[in-house]
Structure formats: C-alpha cells, structure tokens
Design an enzyme around this catalytic site. Structure first.
Site, PDB file in Angstrom:
ATOM      1  N   ASP A   1      57.381  52.297  63.582  1.00 35.72           N
ATOM      2  CA  ASP A   1      56.623  53.505  63.835  1.00 35.72           C
ATOM      3  C   ASP A   1      57.011  53.359  65.631  1.00 35.72           C
ATOM      4  O   ASP A   1      56.987  52.646  66.197  1.00 35.72           O
ATOM      5  CB  ASP A   1      55.840  53.667  63.427  1.00 35.72           C
ATOM      6  CG  ASP A   1      54.998  55.084  63.796  1.00 35.72           C
ATOM      7  OD1 ASP A   1      55.490  56.536  64.043  1.00 35.72           O
ATOM      8  OD2 ASP A   1      53.790  55.119  64.599  1.00 35.72           O
TER       9      ASP A   1
ATOM     10  N   GLU B   1      62.524  53.986  63.691  1.00 39.93           N
ATOM     11  CA  GLU B   1      62.408  55.466  64.113  1.00 39.93           C
ATOM     12  C   GLU B   1      61.938  55.153  64.926  1.00 39.93           C
ATOM     13  O   GLU B   1      61.690  55.511  65.877  1.00 39.93           O
ATOM     14  CB  GLU B   1      60.986  56.167  63.639  1.00 39.93           C
ATOM     15  CG  GLU B   1      60.488  57.080  63.692  1.00 39.93           C
ATOM     16  CD  GLU B   1      59.116  57.677  64.802  1.00 39.93           C
ATOM     17  OE1 GLU B   1      59.633  59.096  64.960  1.00 39.93           O
ATOM     18  OE2 GLU B   1      58.537  57.150  64.541  1.00 39.93           O
TER      19      GLU B   1
END
Length: 644
Positions: free
Chosen positions: A325, A378
């Site tokens: 993330d 990401e």
C-alpha cells in the site's frame, strides 16, 4: 561470534532464545526470521512449561511483562536487558496459549507505557488491545501440490484475475447470531472459495488482515503486523482458510502496509519513550494529512522488522503475494506535504533514498526465494522501473497497479456519450506506456467510497443505460493488456457505495439486471482464463494490435489480442454510445472465419437479445488499414468478441 561467548550466554540464561548472533543479524537488518526470537514463544525450561518473551526497547529504563497472570498489575515479570541492542527477555512459567499480555515499559523519564507486542502472533479482539500468546507452528499444512506448482509460476505470462475482498463486509450473519455478524476464517474459506471458483477468479486479495483497532481504517492503520486480525478467528483458522483456497487452486494476496502506522498509545508509536520505529524528525516521521507515523527506513532494525514481516506472511501463512500500500508515499519525501513540512535528501532531492534501498533489499530477498511468490506496488506516479529488477536499477516489484489507466478509464466512462468523442484519447493513452511496467488494471475499493459512487452509478443515463455502459467498460478492461482486479460488489453492479459496516447488497441478485451483470462478468472471467491471448503477452506489443484506435466520432474501439502461437486470437469491438451501427464494418487481419464468442446483446447479460449469426466470413477489401473486413450489426453500447 566466538563460540565460547555464545556458550557462556546460554549457560547464564539457559532458557534464552536470543543469541549474540541473533542480535548481530538484527542489527545488520538481515535476520529474516527474527519473529522466531522476538515476541512470545511457548517453551519449556527445567521441566516447566511457559512462555519466553523478548522485545526490542533500547531506550527503556526497565521493562516488565504483565497480563492476565498478574491481573495487569505493575509488578509483572522483570525482563533482562541484552546488550548491545537493548533487547529485553524473560521466561514466565505456567503461561499457556491464548494468555493475554503486554509490555510495561518504564521510560528514562519515569513514565509508564503499556505496549502491545510488536511481534505478537495474535491479539485480543477490538476494542481490547492486548497481545495473546499463540503457537503458529502446530498447523499441519496440506497444500504441498499448490506450493510446488507455484515455483514454476511466471507472473507476466500467467492468467491473473483478482477479487479484492474485505472479509468483514463481504457477507455477514444476521446480527442476532453474533455481535458483529462476521463470518469466521473457516466459514469464509468455504463460502469465498465456492463463489470465487464459480465466478472464475484466479486470486483473492484480502484487505485488513493484519491486526488494526478501527474498522473504519479498513486495515490500513496496523497495530499488529504479525497478527491476523482476531475479528475472524485464530491464526490457525486463518491458516486453514489459506490452505482451503490453495486446495481449490485459488491464490491469496494480502494488503501490506509498510508505509506508516497509527499513533495509538499501545502501538509502535514512541515505543520505548522515544521515536523507535518512526523517524525522530517530524518532517520525515509524520504524515500531516493522515495523522500517522512514518517508519524510519534509515534504521536497520526497523527495515528488518518490515522485511521479516513480509517473509513471515509468505512463509508461515503460505501467502502467494503482497500488495504494498501507498508506495508513492514512501518514495517521495514531500508526499502529501507542503513547503517546510519535509526535508530533502542529502543531494537536495525529494526522493527517499532509504525507502528505495529498503525496496531493493526487500524485493531482492523475495525474488531470491524463487518460490513463485509476488510483490505488487500500489504506486500512483510515473516513477521509472517499478517492476524492473534491482539488477536493472529498478525497484524489483513483480507487478504495479495501473492507476493512470484507472483514472483515465473512469473519467471517460462518467461522460455523457455525446462528449466521449472529444475524450477518445483517455481510452487509448494507456497503450502508449502499457509495456513500460508489468501492470494490473484495477477497479478497487478506493473507487467506490467517499462519495465517488458505485461503479454502476458512475455511469451516465437511465438505469438500463448504466448497465449497458458498464458492460462495455468491463469488456474494454478485460481486452486491454494487463492483469485484472475487481473489488467485491463490482461484479454484480452494487448500487450503493461500499461500507465496511455492512455486507454487500446480495439481495440485488434477485433483480434481473444485477443477476445478468454477474453472469456477464462471470463470462468475461471464464473467457479470460480460456484464451491465452488475453494474458500470455501482457508484457509485449506482440500481443496487441489496434484495428481502429481513432474512431472518435462514433466512439468505437476495435483491437486484437494475440498469444505466442497466434492460435485462437480474439478481436474486440466495443461501442461506447447508444447509437446503433447496423451497417458497421470492421477491418480484420486475416481472411478467416470469425466466431462470435461474446455478445453483449445476449439476453442472459441484459442485452436486447437480437439474434445474430455465430460465424462471420471475412471479405476482401480495404478497411481500417486491413486487407479484409467483417460486416457486423453493432448494437447501442454493443460488445462483440470474435475468435479467429
């Protein structure tokens, strides 16, 4: 390390687990199984069973273990300090699995901090925040076939369709049965496997598995990096779920959050009375917009904590991949900050050199395992070489989320069809960089929350138009190069935005349009895995050919996907307006018979059900720069996929 020194340490502390070599490796940042030494471990000393505790708290004045066993009093078990790293250890007899505990840290200022164990394998269910003793080694794995076959997995050439799932809101029991209504890991194993297998996904990506205090953070504010959340059961229950998915040939990806952590008093923040895990300078150690702490990637022990954690999930839980993330927030020192809120690197730039080194180290170790596990970034910027190997001066990720494609795609799909002709390039631009990285096309949870609308309600027009628009959009996504990810609910056109506080609106499947959309996505998923041309050359121009990328006035796109052998290629034709093109003609590269294998007009998908031939013969004649063409009546928002 001299052998006599090691032996002396063991003789002085016969129950010790942390050796001088452990400390050396941890200090170097290369102890990849440090979780087997730090934390809480069931053991036996002098015939008495108990738990060995070890915690890194170098700036503490004193550390004790407290818990249920002493009614949480301050008179817990005094821990012994080990030099040179400041690790504290203790053996507490009589404790068993499941026992709750914390570390009581006395700071140099004389303050008392009640801290959960950073290496705890299990935690008390929220709103409690104590750690629990757990044995994660007694689970008997039976997924050897999957793990062995995974070693031959070649990411860019393999099919990958990911179902992104938040376990607590995928399905729920009626609240009368349980306070939260959560399915436990073992229930999820059966129900999720059944659904994912039937739909045709190859992988699930699980949100919010690492322990976290606040449901509304969706698991992105982690307090227990080594603990599967107790919301859904025990570590053994979680291991069972992973094994069950593997036995049914479904891969498992976990969201992983090494970018930041919350300020909760019992967590990592200010752990021993000083900024231990976070950078001491707030300009490097805090996210002003998120209200969170940033890991100090300069510190070898902190890097070791995170790298060992990644390997822990891959090793101890047989996880197939980690989706990292907020990578951009790690790479850029000025991410989300204004002037004066950040410090440049030693060269005056905004690149976080320590985070880059962290990724080089992490991804080199993971790729070096050669076990088919993957790591996904990401990353929302144009940072070069995210999926290039470290040897090629890249970051070394296996895949990167294609956020550029997602943003352009959604901006186009939201438009009234009348205005799409002026925004045609939003759908073609991603092909100009499609092979610069190994991409995953994503329509994730972030796109259906915070007043962004559900996927269906992003679409223009009346309700029936919204469904037709979405069918066209999904066809474009599945035809476009790149692996695929859909968030749960997107597959049946959930009406409401997603909320972690309730289950998906499964009742919608009683209505024809939603059931038909589910059938349509299912057909796309099964088509994707059936045809090698849709995934085998995702990293090469040899796998894609525009037929007509410039038909902006009619807002029609046509292209071909090829496999390595060019057998069973697919021609995609997609109409993004409500205008019927009864006399439509599309250029084709070969004088072959073309078989219609997917028709968006099919009544099972919610189309108008108009009968069409299944086989089309190519005719000689120039069209779209090709020597041959097909005549095909293209419906409003028509989707046609031909095999040849």
């Amino acid at each position: 390390m001299g052998k006599n020194v090691e032996n002396a340490a063991v003789k002085e502390r016969p129950w010790c687990m942390v050796t001088d070599m452990d400390q050396y490796l941890f200090g170097q940042g290369t102890h990849y199984e440090i979780y087997k030494k730090l934390g809480a471990h069931l053991t036996e000393y002098d015939g008495e069973k108990g738990v060995y505790f070890a915690v890194w708290a170098p700036h503490a004045k004193r550390v004790r273990v407290i818990g249920e066993f002493n009614r949480w009093g301050t008179d817990g078990y005094e821990m012994t300090r080990l030099e040179p790293l400041g690790i504290y250890e203790a053996f507490v007899p009589g404790l068993t699995e499941g026992c709750m505990y914390k570390y009581l840290i006395e700071t140099q200022k004389g303050e008392y901090l009640y801290k959960a164990d950073p290496f705890a394998f299990y935690a008390e269910k929220r709103p409690g925040n104590a750690s629990r003793v757990a044995d994660i080694d007694h689970f008997q794995w039976n997924d050897e076939k999957w793990m062995e076959e995974r070693k031959n997995w070649n990411g860019p050439e393999e099919p990958m369709t990911i179902y992104e799932v938040h376990p607590g809101s995928w399905r729920r029991h009626p609240h009368e049965e349980d306070e939260d209504g959560f399915y436990n890991y073992r229930e999820l194993a059966v129900e999720l496997t059944k659904y994912v297998k039937d739909m045709g996904y190859t992988h699930v990506e699980l949100m919010g598995i690492a322990e976290h205090p606040f449901d509304g953070s969706w698991g992105y504010q982690v307090t227990g990096y080594y603990a599967p959340t107790s919301r859904y059961g025990t570590p053994a229950d979680f291991q069972y779920m992973i094994e069950y998915l593997h036995k049914h040939n479904i891969g498992v990806i976990l969201d992983w959050v090494p970018a930041h952590f919350p300020r909760d008093s019992y967590g990592l923040a200010n752990f021993d009375g000083t900024p231990l895990f976070e950078h001491p300078d707030s300009r490097r150690g805090e996210h002003p917009d998120w209200g969170t702490k940033i890991f100090n990637y300069e510190k070898s022990e902190v890097r070791n904590f995170l790298i060992a954690n990644a390997l822990y999930w891959l090793s101890q839980y047989h996880i197939d991949g980690l989706r990292v993330d907020a990578v951009a927030s790690m790479l850029y020192l000025d991410y989300g900050k204004r002037d004066g809120q950040w410090l440049p690197n030693k060269y005056g730039g905004k690149e976080n050199l320590d985070a880059i080194w962290f990724f080089h180290h992490l991804n080199s170790v993971i790729s070096g395992r050669k076990d088919g596990s993957m790591i996904i970034a990401e990353e929302s910027t144009a940072w070069p070489g995210v999926t290039k190997s470290v040897d090629e001066d890249g970051l070394g990720f296996t895949f990167k989320w294609n956020m550029g494609w997602m943003n352009d795609f959604l901006e186009y799909m939201k438009l009234d069809p009348y205005f799409r002709k002026d925004n045609h390039n939003k759908m073609t631009f991603a092909m100009s960089y499609a092979y610069s990285e190994n991409y995953i096309l994503v329509l994730s949870h972030d796109e259906v929350v915070h007043l962004k609308c559900s996927m269906l309600n992003k679409m223009p027009g009346y309700l029936v138009d919204k469904f037709a628009n979405l069918r066209a959009g999904y066809a474009f996504m599945f035809g476009h190069p790149g692996k695929k990810l859909l968030f749960m609910g997107n597959e049946f056109a959930q009406l409401r935005e997603w909320s972690e506080a309730r289950e998906l609106d499964w009742y919608l499947l009683k209505e024809d349009l939603h059931m038909q959309m589910q059938n349509y996505v299912k057909a796309l998923l099964h088509m994707y895995t059936k045809y090698r041309c849709l995934y085998e050359l995702d990293d090469s121009w040899k796998g894609f050919q525009w037929i007509n990328a410039d038909d902006c006035f009619r807002s029609i796109f046509s292209f071909v996907r090829y496999s390595k052998t060019k057998r069973k290629s697919l021609l995609f034709v997609i109409n993004f307006t409500p205008m019927e093109r009864a006399d439509y003609r599309v250029g084709v590269p070969k004088k072959k018979k073309y078989k219609l294998v997917l028709d968006g007009d099919s009544p099972e998908f919610g189309g108008n059900g108009r009968e069409k031939p299944q086989i089309y013969e190519a005719q000689k004649g120039a069209c779209d720069g090709q020597k041959y063409y097909l005549d095909y009546p293209l419906s409003p928002y028509g989707v046609a996929v031909f095999e040849f």
